[in-house]
Motif scaffolding. Structure first.
Motif, PDB file in Angstrom:
ATOM      1  N   SER A   1       0.752  -1.233  -0.101  1.00 30.41           N
ATOM      2  CA  SER A   1      -0.204   0.143  -0.133  1.00 30.41           C
ATOM      3  C   SER A   1       0.870   1.364   0.037  1.00 30.41           C
ATOM      4  N   ASP A   2       2.151   1.408   0.569  1.00 27.26           N
ATOM      5  CA  ASP A   2       2.998   2.378   0.507  1.00 27.26           C
ATOM      6  C   ASP A   2       3.934   2.418  -0.425  1.00 27.26           C
ATOM      7  N   LYS A   3       4.046   1.430  -1.505  1.00 24.57           N
ATOM      8  CA  LYS A   3       5.188   1.513  -2.364  1.00 24.57           C
ATOM      9  C   LYS A   3       4.636   2.365  -3.664  1.00 24.57           C
ATOM     10  N   ARG A   4       6.015   2.585  -3.880  1.00 29.99           N
ATOM     11  CA  ARG A   4       5.706   3.406  -5.551  1.00 29.99           C
ATOM     12  C   ARG A   4       5.781   2.575  -6.439  1.00 29.99           C
ATOM     13  N   LYS A   5       5.424   3.168  -7.686  1.00 31.26           N
ATOM     14  CA  LYS A   5       5.009   2.496  -8.737  1.00 31.26           C
ATOM     15  C   LYS A   5       6.366   1.307  -9.287  1.00 31.26           C
ATOM     16  N   SER A   6       7.420   1.998  -9.078  1.00 29.47           N
ATOM     17  CA  SER A   6       8.518   1.170  -9.580  1.00 29.47           C
ATOM     18  C   SER A   6       8.768  -0.225  -8.326  1.00 29.47           C
ATOM     19  N   GLU A   7       8.408   0.286  -7.026  1.00 29.06           N
ATOM     20  CA  GLU A   7       8.433  -0.797  -6.294  1.00 29.06           C
ATOM     21  C   GLU A   7       7.485  -1.793  -6.154  1.00 29.06           C
ATOM     22  N   LEU A   8       6.255  -1.313  -6.593  1.00 28.68           N
ATOM     23  CA  LEU A   8       5.352  -2.488  -6.821  1.00 28.68           C
ATOM     24  C   LEU A   8       5.548  -3.007  -8.154  1.00 28.68           C
ATOM     25  N   ILE A   9       5.721  -2.709  -8.970  1.00 28.44           N
ATOM     26  CA  ILE A   9       6.380  -3.694 -10.399  1.00 28.44           C
ATOM     27  C   ILE A   9       7.484  -4.671 -10.036  1.00 28.44           C
ATOM     28  N   SER A  10       8.359  -4.392  -8.999  1.00 30.59           N
ATOM     29  CA  SER A  10       9.358  -4.967  -8.437  1.00 30.59           C
ATOM     30  C   SER A  10       8.804  -6.374  -7.794  1.00 30.59           C
ATOM     31  N   MET A  11       7.935  -5.844  -6.916  1.00 34.68           N
ATOM     32  CA  MET A  11       7.390  -6.971  -6.016  1.00 34.68           C
ATOM     33  C   MET A  11       6.562  -7.852  -7.080  1.00 34.68           C
ATOM     34  N   LEU A  12       5.761  -7.447  -7.889  1.00 38.72           N
ATOM     35  CA  LEU A  12       4.887  -8.347  -8.737  1.00 38.72           C
ATOM     36  C   LEU A  12       5.757  -9.202  -9.612  1.00 38.72           C
ATOM     37  N   ARG A  13       6.837  -8.775 -10.171  1.00 40.39           N
ATOM     38  CA  ARG A  13       7.496  -9.534 -10.960  1.00 40.39           C
ATOM     39  C   ARG A  13       8.623 -10.503 -10.045  1.00 40.39           C
ATOM     40  N   ASN A  14       8.655 -10.179  -9.014  1.00 41.86           N
ATOM     41  CA  ASN A  14       9.742 -11.164  -8.212  1.00 41.86           C
ATOM     42  C   ASN A  14       8.629 -12.201  -7.266  1.00 41.86           C
ATOM     43  N   SER A  15       7.368 -12.066  -7.419  1.00 44.83           N
ATOM     44  CA  SER A  15       6.662 -12.885  -6.360  1.00 44.83           C
ATOM     45  C   SER A  15       6.184 -14.194  -6.974  1.00 44.83           C
TER      46      SER A  15
END
Length: 88
Positions: free
Chosen positions: A74-88
């Motif tokens: 919820s507090d992540k920036r767009k680039s951080e969200l993308i990284s989380m999704l790609r690495n999940s």
């Protein structure tokens, strides 16, 4: 004792390869059964290309993170969200 194969799996070799690559049991079964019925080359043609996360909005990325059960997004920036999704 040898492992018993599920008789509903029509292409056990492909099923095991997909499972080794990380596919869920259901997804691996659907793909392997479709390949057995229609031929592997035909199934390969069906695959599409998903859009890039870079084209998604932050709200869409957060929705996807919630959908797949990630936490702390919820507090992540767009680039951080993308990284989380790609690495999940």
């Amino acid at each position: 004792m040898p492992e018993r194969q599920n008789p509903a799996i029509k292409d056990p070799e492909l099923y095991e390869k997909l499972r080794d690559d990380g596919a869920s049991k259901g997804k691996a079964a659907r793909i392997s059964n479709a390949a057995a019925k229609q031929g592997r080359s035909k199934i390969g043609e069906k695959g599409g290309e998903s859009g890039s996360y870079d084209d998604w909005t932050v709200a869409e990325l957060r929705g996807r993170a919630k959908e797949i059960g990630l936490s702390g997004y919820s507090d992540k920036r767009k680039s951080e969200l993308i990284s989380m999704l790609r690495n999940s």
